[in-house]
Design a protein around this motif. Structure first.
Motif, PDB file in Angstrom:
ATOM      1  N   PHE E  24       0.896  -1.080  -0.117  1.00  0.00           N
ATOM      2  CA  PHE E  24      -0.048   0.009   0.154  1.00  0.00           C
ATOM      3  C   PHE E  24       0.888   1.278   0.059  1.00  0.00           C
ATOM      4  CE2 PHE E  24      -2.403  -3.271   2.125  1.00  0.00           C
ATOM      5  CZ  PHE E  24      -3.378  -3.428   1.320  1.00  0.00           C
ATOM      6  N   LEU E  26       1.274   5.573  -0.097  1.00  0.00           N
ATOM      7  CA  LEU E  26       0.442   6.777   0.512  1.00  0.00           C
ATOM      8  C   LEU E  26       0.854   7.669  -0.531  1.00  0.00           C
ATOM      9  CD1 LEU E  26      -1.410   7.940   2.854  1.00  0.00           C
ATOM     10  CD2 LEU E  26       0.854   8.785   3.719  1.00  0.00           C
ATOM     11  N   ASP E  28      -0.390  11.574  -2.099  1.00  0.00           N
ATOM     12  CA  ASP E  28      -0.920  12.890  -1.684  1.00  0.00           C
ATOM     13  C   ASP E  28      -1.523  13.659  -3.252  1.00  0.00           C
ATOM     14  OD1 ASP E  28      -1.521  15.523  -0.704  1.00  0.00           O
ATOM     15  OD2 ASP E  28       0.430  16.174  -0.399  1.00  0.00           O
ATOM     16  N   ASN E  39      -2.092  18.229   0.384  1.00  0.00           N
ATOM     17  CA  ASN E  39      -2.513  17.786   1.512  1.00  0.00           C
ATOM     18  C   ASN E  39      -3.732  17.110   1.847  1.00  0.00           C
ATOM     19  OD1 ASN E  39      -1.295  17.724   4.307  1.00  0.00           O
ATOM     20  ND2 ASN E  39      -2.548  19.357   5.060  1.00  0.00           N
ATOM     21  N   ASP E  40      -3.854  16.204   0.872  1.00  0.00           N
ATOM     22  CA  ASP E  40      -5.099  15.448   0.609  1.00  0.00           C
ATOM     23  C   ASP E  40      -4.781  13.820   0.288  1.00  0.00           C
ATOM     24  OD1 ASP E  40      -7.600  14.319   0.297  1.00  0.00           O
ATOM     25  OD2 ASP E  40      -8.256  15.743  -1.199  1.00  0.00           O
ATOM     26  N   TYR E  41      -4.806  13.065   1.130  1.00  0.00           N
ATOM     27  CA  TYR E  41      -4.168  11.699   1.102  1.00  0.00           C
ATOM     28  C   TYR E  41      -5.049  10.616   0.787  1.00  0.00           C
ATOM     29  CZ  TYR E  41      -0.116  14.404   3.084  1.00  0.00           C
ATOM     30  OH  TYR E  41       0.772  15.376   3.423  1.00  0.00           O
ATOM     31  N   VAL E  42      -4.390   9.603   0.135  1.00  0.00           N
ATOM     32  CA  VAL E  42      -5.172   8.282  -0.180  1.00  0.00           C
ATOM     33  C   VAL E  42      -4.110   7.193  -0.011  1.00  0.00           C
ATOM     34  CG1 VAL E  42      -5.007   8.746  -2.587  1.00  0.00           C
ATOM     35  CG2 VAL E  42      -6.980   7.442  -1.629  1.00  0.00           C
ATOM     36  N   VAL E  43      -4.803   6.040   0.335  1.00  0.00           N
ATOM     37  CA  VAL E  43      -3.774   4.889   0.355  1.00  0.00           C
ATOM     38  C   VAL E  43      -4.355   4.182  -0.769  1.00  0.00           C
ATOM     39  CG1 VAL E  43      -3.550   2.704   1.594  1.00  0.00           C
ATOM     40  CG2 VAL E  43      -3.967   4.739   2.809  1.00  0.00           C
ATOM     41  N   ALA E  44      -3.270   3.609  -1.712  1.00  0.00           N
ATOM     42  CA  ALA E  44      -3.665   3.095  -2.858  1.00  0.00           C
ATOM     43  C   ALA E  44      -2.794   1.875  -3.236  1.00  0.00           C
ATOM     44  CB  ALA E  44      -3.334   4.127  -4.185  1.00  0.00           C
ATOM     45  N   ILE E  45      -3.217   0.980  -3.748  1.00  0.00           N
ATOM     46  CA  ILE E  45      -2.609  -0.221  -4.146  1.00  0.00           C
ATOM     47  C   ILE E  45      -1.872  -0.001  -5.691  1.00  0.00           C
ATOM     48  CG2 ILE E  45      -2.599  -2.777  -5.263  1.00  0.00           C
ATOM     49  CD1 ILE E  45      -5.110  -2.895  -3.368  1.00  0.00           C
ATOM     50  N   TYR E  58      -4.076   7.641 -10.259  1.00  0.00           N
ATOM     51  CA  TYR E  58      -4.736   6.322 -10.039  1.00  0.00           C
ATOM     52  C   TYR E  58      -6.308   6.391 -10.388  1.00  0.00           C
ATOM     53  CZ  TYR E  58      -6.884   9.283  -5.925  1.00  0.00           C
ATOM     54  OH  TYR E  58      -7.656   9.855  -5.128  1.00  0.00           O
ATOM     55  N   ASP E  76     -10.376   0.601  -3.604  1.00  0.00           N
ATOM     56  CA  ASP E  76     -11.353   1.510  -4.258  1.00  0.00           C
ATOM     57  C   ASP E  76     -10.128   2.574  -4.845  1.00  0.00           C
ATOM     58  OD1 ASP E  76      -9.982   3.057  -1.891  1.00  0.00           O
ATOM     59  OD2 ASP E  76     -12.142   3.223  -0.929  1.00  0.00           O
ATOM     60  N   ALA E  77      -8.879   2.389  -4.867  1.00  0.00           N
ATOM     61  CA  ALA E  77      -7.993   3.390  -5.348  1.00  0.00           C
ATOM     62  C   ALA E  77      -6.562   2.282  -5.730  1.00  0.00           C
ATOM     63  CB  ALA E  77      -7.547   4.210  -4.341  1.00  0.00           C
TER      64      ALA E  77
END
Lengths: 99, 99, 99, 99, 99
Positions: E24, E26, E28, E39-45, E58, E76-77
């Motif tokens: 995974f 991280l 931004d 400064n808007d984060y998402v965890v993606a594969i 993504y 979802d990402a």
């Protein structure tokens, strides 16, 4: 799922045929830390017999179709639970019985 | 579902083949507490014969394809109801007949 | 669907195999009331042969896969129409021919 | 997926039948750069046995149904991982063991 | 699809079984007009072998499952492309080779 309060109803005589006989409730999303409404409204189908003033949560997206009431229907927001209580860090911020 | 007002139309001669013959309406989302537009626009397919100035609600996401007009079509917003009235906490905030 | 302007391109040599040969356009969402960009960008697959500077609308979510170009592909935003004109409350706010 | 902290629980006796026996956790989304909560809450189904105070990430949308606990259930947010550590630009911003 | 920069990693030993062996990242989200993080984060594969500091895009929603790495998985990402360059109105705002 999203916490919200049932604040009203939306009535439509002229709607997509697959929505015939469906009741639409108006929800205001709430911040559970304060239990105040966010002035952010959504029209939802009621899958659980919710009534005015009740705190509920609804499911959004394709899962909104996965209830007994909404199977195969064009909904993106369905109420799936009437909330009895909400606890944050060991304290009740909401109890339906008001105690 | 999301409350909105029909404020205009969007015309395209050059579009994805599966959208041929489809009419696109321009909606402005509304806050039902004030019935004012949010200046937040979306292009929607009309599944119910809505006209300019009417208050409607549309369904977003994959459910937007689950209407007679939009089955199998690439839409993420379809109008599924023309609103007759909206009631919040026992008071009408909108009545289509204007009374 | 969401109104946007084609403002650029995004090029990637190293991408998921199912996206081979696909062209990616950079869109800036627009507010149709002012026709100004929102400085809110999205990368979209072009399903209709759109070019730089054109006003388009794209479809988001699972419906983005329901076009001739994107069938079965991992896309969440596909341009499905080049806009010819936008009318709000009886007035043209955009005409592609510029008149 | 979205990073969040488990901050509480939501209890409902009256819910959609397919959600029977399911436990609902209240999450507050976090900004990993500061590890502070955003005061932006979501109700999620727990797919991994998460407990109060733990940092997790959840999956949203239709993928929320693709876990052992939620298969076929009307959920739009399911916790899929308890986080052990988060590293940003080579520095740990979170380690579960607190070191 | 959404432009973002790989800024870190998220490690979890305790996760949904279908996510076993998955890495995974991280992300931004970035504004391509400035190339600054939001400064808007998402965890993606990671579906393409992206590394720290790289600009990627993504795919969100159900399409995040339509890659070789994520087929049938609760994501979802998913990162689907490493970006080589971004051009806005005829000017490069980003070139991976830094020239």
């Amino acid at each position: 799922m999203v916490l919200a309060k049932v604040v009203g109803t939306v009535v439509s005589a002229h709607k997509e045929a697959r929505l015939g006989g469906i009741k639409f409730l108006l929800l205001d999303k709430i911040n559970p830390a304060t239990m105040q409404g966010k002035n952010d409204y959504v029209v939802a189908i009621d899958g659980v017999g919710a009534g005015p003033g009740e705190v509920v949560f609804y499911v959004a997206g394709s899962s909104a179709r996965l209830t007994a009431v909404t199977d195969g229907k064009p909904t993106d927001a369905t109420i799936v639970a009437i909330v009895d209580n909400i606890e944050i860090r060991g304290e009740y911020v909401y109890r339906k019985d008001g105690q």
